[in-house]
Design an enzyme around this catalytic site. Structure first.
Site, short mmCIF file in Angstrom:
data_model
loop_
_atom_site.label_atom_id
_atom_site.label_comp_id
_atom_site.label_asym_id
_atom_site.label_seq_id
_atom_site.Cartn_x
_atom_site.Cartn_y
_atom_site.Cartn_z
N LEU A 260 0.81 -1.22 0.00
CA LEU A 260 0.00 0.00 0.00
C LEU A 260 0.84 1.27 0.00
CD1 LEU A 260 -2.54 -1.00 2.83
CD2 LEU A 260 -2.81 -1.35 0.37
N TYR B 119 2.40 11.09 -11.35
CA TYR B 119 1.84 10.13 -10.40
C TYR B 119 1.36 8.88 -11.13
CZ TYR B 119 -1.41 8.02 -7.07
OH TYR B 119 -2.07 7.14 -6.25
N LYS C 21 2.85 4.89 -10.90
CA LYS C 21 2.02 3.74 -10.55
C LYS C 21 2.04 2.68 -11.66
CE LYS C 21 0.23 4.42 -6.45
NZ LYS C 21 0.46 3.44 -5.36
#
Length: 268
Positions: free
Chosen positions: A59, A109, A113
């Site tokens: 996470l 971002y 990811k």
């Protein structure tokens, strides 16, 4: 009480919003031992945790850094280190990874990811680790940090505490999932990991305009003075209401009720 043969679940970013909610769920289930990797822990400690874990829920990530370079440093480089440690030790444990719906977009971002996804997919192909990837939209719910990256958390916190909210575009569309739906899905996969590489979607995904969201949360505040509770029902409104009350100060849980006095006594 945890049994001697509990599944050991390593959670990176265990002190974050999703991490806290997932940890609480697994503790309540009573079948798991939680191994926590948090900001500031060393790679040496991470290696020790991986050698003892039965499953990894990755996470840890950065979504509001002080500089764009930190997107890659945290989201991509930490994922690469995890993959290298798992590969070098030939550990076949399942991995759950929280990516983002922005992984399809051309921004720092989203790119970080997507790079992290590809690192873990390569690890799965070469090392045989079962991999479940969540491309999550905006997540909301209890323990989400306000005035950071969740408009729901910000609106709930500010309205509950008599602080102003700022709306740039009332018509902007938000795509949201409640943290309980995410945790429920993760708990199922932790219990029965999926083989191969899987993209996991959350069934209860909601869509609402920013202005409608603000009005809905404002209506919750009005309940405290009108003493009339609207039908929160199920779905998005219920999830928003449960989120809103989690931000109320303790003083707001008492009500001032009108009283009527005469020689017979007091009626409230």
């Amino acid at each position: 009480m945890r049994s001697a043969n509990s599944t050991k679940v390593l959670i990176t970013g265990a002190n974050g919003f999703i991490g806290k909610n997932l940890s609480q769920k697994l503790i309540e289930d009573g079948e798991y031992e939680i191994l926590k990797f948090v900001r500031g822990d060393s790679y040496k400690y991470l290696s020790e945790l991986l050698l003892n874990a039965d499953l990894v829920v990755h996470l840890a990530g950065e979504n509001r850094p002080k500089s764009p370079e930190l997107f890659a440093e945290v989201n991509t480089d930490l994922t690469l280190k995890i993959a290298q440690l798992i590969s070098s030790a030939s550990i076949k444990i399942p991995i759950l990874f929280t990516s983002s719906s922005q992984a399809t977009l051309n921004n720092p971002y989203g790119k970080s990811k997507l790079d992290a996804e590809n690192i873990l997919k390569k690890l799965s192909d070469e090392n045989g680790n079962p991999l479940s990837i969540y491309r999550l939209p905006g997540i909301f719910g209890k323990w989400c940090r306000p005035n950071y990256n969740s408009v729901v958390a910000t609106f709930c916190n500010n309205i509950a505490n008599d602080l102003p909210i700022n709306i740039i575009d009332n018509e902007a569309i938000l795509h949201l999932v409640h943290v309980d739906s995410v945790i429920h899905s993760m708990a199922n996969i932790i219990k029965e990991p999926k083989m191969g590489i899987n993209y996991i979607s959350i069934e209860d995904e909601y869509e609402i305009k920013v202005g409608e969201l603000a009005n809905q949360i404002l209506s919750f505040k009005e309940m405290r003075s009108s003493i009339k509770v609207e039908r929160v029902g199920v779905g998005l409104i219920r999830a928003l209401y449960s989120t809103y009350i989690s931000y109320l100060p303790t003083s707001a849980f008492s009500y001032i009720l009108p009283s009527h006095n005469d020689e017979r006594g007091v009626f409230v």
